[in-house]
Design an enzyme around this catalytic site. Sequence first.
Site, PDB file in Angstrom:
ATOM      1  N   HIS A  11      15.989   7.002 -14.792  1.00  0.00           N
ATOM      2  CA  HIS A  11      17.232   7.654 -14.364  1.00  0.00           C
ATOM      3  C   HIS A  11      17.728   8.410 -15.593  1.00  0.00           C
ATOM      4  CE1 HIS A  11      21.004   8.779 -12.718  1.00  0.00           C
ATOM      5  NE2 HIS A  11      21.666   8.110 -13.638  1.00  0.00           N
ATOM      6  N   ASP A  13      19.609  11.893 -16.851  1.00  0.00           N
ATOM      7  CA  ASP A  13      20.423  13.041 -16.457  1.00  0.00           C
ATOM      8  C   ASP A  13      20.168  14.206 -17.403  1.00  0.00           C
ATOM      9  OD1 ASP A  13      21.789  11.926 -14.284  1.00  0.00           O
ATOM     10  OD2 ASP A  13      23.229  10.942 -15.591  1.00  0.00           O
ATOM     11  N   ASP A 147      22.913   7.897  -9.386  1.00  0.00           N
ATOM     12  CA  ASP A 147      24.137   8.264 -10.088  1.00  0.00           C
ATOM     13  C   ASP A 147      25.256   7.288  -9.729  1.00  0.00           C
ATOM     14  OD1 ASP A 147      26.209   9.722 -11.403  1.00  0.00           O
ATOM     15  OD2 ASP A 147      24.989  11.518 -11.151  1.00  0.00           O
TER      16      ASP A 147
END
Length: 166
Positions: A11, A13, A147
């Site tokens: 994960h 970003d 998220d």
Amino acid sequence: MVNVHVICHTHLDPGWLNSVDGYFFGIQYNRKAQNGPQPPYRHTMPSVLTMYNNVMGALLENSERRFVFSEMSFIWRWWKRLDQDYKEIIRKLLRQGRIDISGGSWASNDEAVSHYSAMIDQCTLGFRFIKNELRSCSQPAVAWQLDLFGHGKEINSLFAQVEIKC
């Protein structure tokens, strides 16, 4: 008896507290020098390049291991550095189900600010990379929005229209 499932996954970003290349190569971006806002904490992590290479080593070392990738923007940067033999190993792991792809978007949508057209663009770019490079056998079947904001109604609708189960 309690069953615990540990899902090893990414994960990342792209562009959150660092530039995309900063994350990929492990270069710490200095926001203070740019007079920008300071991150809420010191975000230290190995480069994405190192992380992906270590994951592959662990997968090849033990056939019981599995891994889930998400953001295609980082996979693409890594993929274009690999030779054809290594790419074929990754395709084989995908066919075996030892590597999986969740969502398949170029980057995870920030549910707090995304516009529907941006979500479509993210999915289109990521799915095109998967189809052209990783082969259709690796097309994501599961959506996974990691998220903190969770799934919004727009991304659920989009995933349903492209036959991804939420």
